[in-house]
Design a protein around this motif. Sequence first.
Motif, PDB file in Angstrom:
ATOM      1  N   GLY A 158       0.819  -1.216   0.000  1.00 30.40           N
ATOM      2  CA  GLY A 158       0.000   0.000   0.000  1.00 30.40           C
ATOM      3  C   GLY A 158       0.847   1.258   0.000  1.00 30.40           C
ATOM      4  O   GLY A 158       0.563   2.217  -0.732  1.00 30.40           O
ATOM      5  N   GLU A 159       1.900   1.262   0.802  1.00 17.20           N
ATOM      6  CA  GLU A 159       2.796   2.414   0.813  1.00 17.20           C
ATOM      7  C   GLU A 159       3.499   2.576  -0.529  1.00 17.20           C
ATOM      8  O   GLU A 159       3.742   3.700  -0.987  1.00 17.20           O
ATOM      9  CB  GLU A 159       3.823   2.255   1.939  1.00 17.20           C
ATOM     10  CG  GLU A 159       3.222   2.168   3.337  1.00 17.20           C
ATOM     11  CD  GLU A 159       2.388   3.403   3.675  1.00 17.20           C
ATOM     12  OE1 GLU A 159       2.738   4.502   3.228  1.00 17.20           O
ATOM     13  OE2 GLU A 159       1.379   3.242   4.395  1.00 17.20           O
ATOM     14  N   LEU A 160       3.838   1.472  -1.158  1.00 16.74           N
ATOM     15  CA  LEU A 160       4.473   1.532  -2.471  1.00 16.74           C
ATOM     16  C   LEU A 160       3.534   2.123  -3.510  1.00 16.74           C
ATOM     17  O   LEU A 160       3.949   2.899  -4.383  1.00 16.74           O
ATOM     18  CB  LEU A 160       4.913   0.122  -2.887  1.00 16.74           C
ATOM     19  CG  LEU A 160       5.772  -0.006  -4.144  1.00 16.74           C
ATOM     20  CD1 LEU A 160       7.053   0.787  -3.998  1.00 16.74           C
ATOM     21  CD2 LEU A 160       6.092  -1.470  -4.400  1.00 16.74           C
ATOM     22  N   VAL A 161       2.257   1.776  -3.415  1.00 15.50           N
ATOM     23  CA  VAL A 161       1.268   2.355  -4.329  1.00 15.50           C
ATOM     24  C   VAL A 161       1.182   3.865  -4.137  1.00 15.50           C
ATOM     25  O   VAL A 161       1.101   4.637  -5.107  1.00 15.50           O
ATOM     26  CB  VAL A 161      -0.108   1.691  -4.117  1.00 15.50           C
ATOM     27  CG1 VAL A 161      -1.187   2.436  -4.889  1.00 15.50           C
ATOM     28  CG2 VAL A 161      -0.069   0.242  -4.543  1.00 15.50           C
ATOM     29  N   LEU A 162       1.222   4.310  -2.890  1.00  9.39           N
ATOM     30  CA  LEU A 162       1.174   5.745  -2.626  1.00  9.39           C
ATOM     31  C   LEU A 162       2.395   6.449  -3.215  1.00  9.39           C
ATOM     32  O   LEU A 162       2.295   7.544  -3.777  1.00  9.39           O
ATOM     33  CB  LEU A 162       1.096   5.996  -1.114  1.00  9.39           C
ATOM     34  CG  LEU A 162      -0.177   5.506  -0.413  1.00  9.39           C
ATOM     35  CD1 LEU A 162      -0.081   5.785   1.078  1.00  9.39           C
ATOM     36  CD2 LEU A 162      -1.408   6.182  -0.994  1.00  9.39           C
ATOM     37  N   ALA A 163       3.560   5.810  -3.076  1.00 10.26           N
ATOM     38  CA  ALA A 163       4.774   6.397  -3.642  1.00 10.26           C
ATOM     39  C   ALA A 163       4.690   6.492  -5.163  1.00 10.26           C
ATOM     40  O   ALA A 163       5.111   7.479  -5.768  1.00 10.26           O
ATOM     41  CB  ALA A 163       5.990   5.571  -3.225  1.00 10.26           C
ATOM     42  N   ARG A 164       4.141   5.463  -5.782  1.00  9.81           N
ATOM     43  CA  ARG A 164       3.970   5.499  -7.230  1.00  9.81           C
ATOM     44  C   ARG A 164       3.052   6.634  -7.649  1.00  9.81           C
ATOM     45  O   ARG A 164       3.344   7.386  -8.590  1.00  9.81           O
ATOM     46  CB  ARG A 164       3.391   4.168  -7.718  1.00  9.81           C
ATOM     47  CG  ARG A 164       3.136   4.113  -9.217  1.00  9.81           C
ATOM     48  CD  ARG A 164       2.222   2.962  -9.581  1.00  9.81           C
ATOM     49  NE  ARG A 164       0.892   3.136  -9.012  1.00  9.81           N
ATOM     50  CZ  ARG A 164      -0.091   2.233  -9.147  1.00  9.81           C
ATOM     51  NH1 ARG A 164       0.126   1.111  -9.793  1.00  9.81           N
ATOM     52  NH2 ARG A 164      -1.266   2.463  -8.610  1.00  9.81           N
ATOM     53  N   ASN A 165       1.938   6.805  -6.920  1.00 10.73           N
ATOM     54  CA  ASN A 165       1.013   7.883  -7.249  1.00 10.73           C
ATOM     55  C   ASN A 165       1.682   9.248  -7.092  1.00 10.73           C
ATOM     56  O   ASN A 165       1.447  10.170  -7.874  1.00 10.73           O
ATOM     57  CB  ASN A 165      -0.231   7.802  -6.366  1.00 10.73           C
ATOM     58  CG  ASN A 165      -1.057   6.568  -6.647  1.00 10.73           C
ATOM     59  OD1 ASN A 165      -0.885   5.917  -7.671  1.00 10.73           O
ATOM     60  ND2 ASN A 165      -1.949   6.226  -5.735  1.00 10.73           N
ATOM     61  N   ARG A 166       2.525   9.360  -6.072  1.00  8.19           N
ATOM     62  CA  ARG A 166       3.229  10.624  -5.848  1.00  8.19           C
ATOM     63  C   ARG A 166       4.193  10.927  -6.994  1.00  8.19           C
ATOM     64  O   ARG A 166       4.261  12.063  -7.489  1.00  8.19           O
ATOM     65  CB  ARG A 166       3.992  10.532  -4.521  1.00  8.19           C
ATOM     66  CG  ARG A 166       4.808  11.774  -4.178  1.00  8.19           C
ATOM     67  CD  ARG A 166       3.913  12.960  -3.986  1.00  8.19           C
ATOM     68  NE  ARG A 166       4.651  14.113  -3.503  1.00  8.19           N
ATOM     69  CZ  ARG A 166       4.248  15.365  -3.642  1.00  8.19           C
ATOM     70  NH1 ARG A 166       3.108  15.619  -4.251  1.00  8.19           N
ATOM     71  NH2 ARG A 166       4.969  16.363  -3.168  1.00  8.19           N
ATOM     72  N   ASP A 191      -1.190  13.431  -4.890  1.00  4.72           N
ATOM     73  CA  ASP A 191      -0.524  14.683  -4.556  1.00  4.72           C
ATOM     74  C   ASP A 191      -0.328  14.852  -3.056  1.00  4.72           C
ATOM     75  O   ASP A 191       0.001  15.942  -2.586  1.00  4.72           O
ATOM     76  CB  ASP A 191      -1.304  15.871  -5.123  1.00  4.72           C
ATOM     77  CG  ASP A 191      -2.757  15.882  -4.669  1.00  4.72           C
ATOM     78  OD1 ASP A 191      -3.122  15.022  -3.842  1.00  4.72           O
ATOM     79  OD2 ASP A 191      -3.529  16.724  -5.151  1.00  4.72           O
ATOM     80  N   GLY A 192      -0.541  13.759  -2.306  1.00  2.00           N
ATOM     81  CA  GLY A 192      -0.273  13.791  -0.871  1.00  2.00           C
ATOM     82  C   GLY A 192      -1.398  14.329  -0.018  1.00  2.00           C
ATOM     83  O   GLY A 192      -1.236  14.465   1.197  1.00  2.00           O
TER      84      GLY A 192
END
Length: 590
Positions: free
Chosen positions: A229-237, A574-575
């Motif tokens: 899940g954190e990796l997905v957030l990093a990708r979106n960022r 975008d966080g």
Amino acid sequence: MFQPDDDIAADFLVEAQEIAERLGEQLVALEQAPTDAELLNAVFRGFHTIKGGAGFLNLAPLVDVCHAVEEPFNDVRSGKRPLDAGLFDGAQAALDHVCAMLDALGRGQPLVPAPAELLARLLAPPGQAAPLPAASAPVPPPAAAGGGDEITDDEFEALLDQLQGRAAAPAAPTPAPAPRPNPAPAAAPSTSSTSSTSSTSSAPTPAPPAETTIRIDTKRLDAIVNLVGELVLARNRLKTLRGSRREDELDRAIAALDVTTTRLQSAVMKTRMQPVGRVFARFPKLARDVARAVQKEVELEVQGAETELDRTLVEALADPLVHLVRNAIDHGIEAPERREKIGKPRAGRVVLAAHQEGDHIAIEVRDDGAGMDPEVLRAKARDKGLLDPEAAARLSIEECYQLVFLPGFSTKAAVTDISGRGVGMDVVQSRIRELNGRVTIQSRLGEGTRFLIRLPLTLAILPALLVHAAERVFALPLASVQEVLPFRPDALRWVDGREILDLRDAPLPLLFLRRWLGEPPADAHGHVVLVQTGEGRLGLIVDQVRGREEVVIKPLPRAVRGLPGHVGATLTGDGKLAMILDVDALSRAA
């Protein structure tokens, strides 16, 4: 002393629960097809295997009850006794005690021995004991299902004599499996003169297939899912930052990260997937017990048991499906005499089915019973004070069906052990909503009723439509979104004091998201997001539609948990923090 944390004890408990769950299905199937020698051997082998492991761990009460079932079924295999209703009732009652004992072991509680009367009836020669009543044993909590049982009779026979230490009840030699459970007397073939212990030597036993599954600690799986899940957030960022930087290297890095993240996400999610058959396996026995309790004849058909679903959802589905199956048998299926009178088969049919629809799974429970009369439902809700007469009169047919989900609603005139308290269906809808799913009902009077549940394949990552309202970002579960339209204020109409949109000659109730948030109306026209809810359709008026994005679901902080209309939160590319909206709660607010 049994220690659930011990590796050997824990392995036995998991395997025994899987075998016991499967035995419930096999016993029901054998009762319907008593000449199936393969089923007969499977039932015998199941109790035999649990008995062997229990003997190794010195679990005497569990050994006793398994032995009491194993012996008569062994006699059936050798043609010494027939399969009769008394044996099936006794085996089902014994299985209930086996499941209760296994549940007690998992909780670290002492075993409660099965009643001596039950053991004596099972071990008594046929004709000397009356059949056991169907409800003679307590119904244990549902256990985990699944897995395969590849052990053979001969492999355990010698081990049992050494390990179980029950001299008073020695295991009988295993005879060669009979071609039919109740064979007619006939001349034996020449090969039958060999002893039972060597009867299988003429044909080599095929080697069992190599083990292709492993058990993984769920805590480790949950940790991996959180990391993904954190990796997905990093990708979106990174995707968001790409717009401000044009370097080719950054584009290539983002593309590689995107591919890796997607593959890792898919691989990890598959480790959490389990077939819904783990839940479905317990229902043949449940349907049999409920049908006997209400004196009805019911055939349960299971379809799509191999369909895979997130482990968390598989476990959470058990209670809602129990309520739906019991409801179908108790409320939907007519009495056998009534069915014959109206030209239906005496035995009612209940279907429990599952299939995948894109990134969602559909599970349905349908019956061929009497169906639901919307006018009766309307009157019941009015008479019980759940709706005032004016509100009840305005309900559509579909809205009348939804009344069964109201707390305290029941069509039963008297409370029984099965139903009548008006709590079961309310539990179904509440639980499914907690799982980000929804339940719809279809029914035709005299033909039957269909309950359809739609759920996401996983609870960890949710496909969502991001929208803006009052400079805030919200996520709508994509499964609920039907279409997005431009909003024109001149298209509004007023009906019964509320604003609606005339969409394709059908009135669409509206909810202005800004107004719901307590903000002033926007100057811009915005968009209408058409969503499907349990109560029907709803048009959400939003300022802007941002687009689709896979969001990682995070639980709400304790301080705001239970906030109306919200089921969770997430971080966008975008966080920014985005609240995940509950479309059913928004529909009620509208």
